[in-house]
Design an enzyme around this catalytic site. Structure first.
Site: not given
Ligand code: ITT
Length: 201
Positions: A71, A153
């Protein structure tokens, strides 16, 4: 070969995890490679740790496999650490990365303090109920316009400390060497080696 399920539906995250977390005799299995797993885990915890544990726990119980979850998100100082745990849905449920980035730029219009950091918590859950978490963070600043085509992201808007380029302009290997996810996963490879050893790795 020890199989570890990676509890993510985010293909970009999965690719980074596979690239960073390479351990002999340990195979990472993606959630979409196993039929019948819950499509989505409700991420309603107030912390990265809470949500990472929730995702790992639910898919561990559903699969019976040792399960890892990530997360992560962006904390912006001038926005009271938002978007934080809401990073994936900052511009609304089901929104895309472009909408999130556009909202972030709007919120920071005219704001001089652009200090921010990415955070990541990696959780590991075992079928016998044991649970572990580790974290990593990466400091940087929010740019005034998106730059670069790599990553995912918020990468086009985030310049890590000491670099003029955004994460989306840097090579994936350079991003992974300093990113929140890279830091957390390299800690995991070291600190969880004893756990994996119990499973024969
Ligand atoms: P899962 O829960 O299925 O793993 P998710 O994309 O919903 O996928 P998160 O709830 O952890 O995952 O949200 C992480 C968000 O934070 C992601 O969608 C990006 O918007 C941002 N994020 C996290 N790591 C990042 C990175 O390395 N580079 C850019 N944005 C990132």
């Amino acid at each position: 070969m020890l199989k570890i399920l990676v509890a993510t539906r985010n293909q970009h995250k999965l690719a980074e995890i596979r690239e960073i977390f390479q351990i002999a005799n340990l195979q990472l299995v993606a959630a979409d490679e196993i039929a019948g797993l819950p499509e989505d885990v409700v991420e309603d915890a107030a912390t990265f740790e809470g949500n990472a544990l929730k995702k790992a726990r639910e898919l561990c119980q559903a699969s019976g496999l040792l399960t890892m979850a990530d997360d992560s998100g962006l904390e912006v100082d001038a926005l009271g650490l938002a978007p934080g745990v809401c990073s994936a849905r900052y511009a609304g449920e089901g929104c895309d990365h472009a909408a999130n980035n556009a909202k972030l730029l709007r919120e920071l219009e005219g704001v001089a303090n652009r200090r921010a950091r990415f955070r990541c918590v990696i959780a590991l859950c075992a079928p016998d109920g044991r649970e572990w978490t580790l974290d990593g963070s990466c400091e940087g600043t929010i740019l005034h316009q998106p730059r670069g085509g790599g990553g995912f992201g918020y990468d086009p808007l985030f310049a890590p400390e000491g670099y003029p380029q955004s994460f989306a302009e840097l090579d994936a290997a350079v991003k992974n060497s300093m990113s929140h996810r890279g830091i957390a996963l390299r800690k995991a490879a070291l600190q969880w080696a004893a756990i994996f050893k119990d499973y024969g790795v």
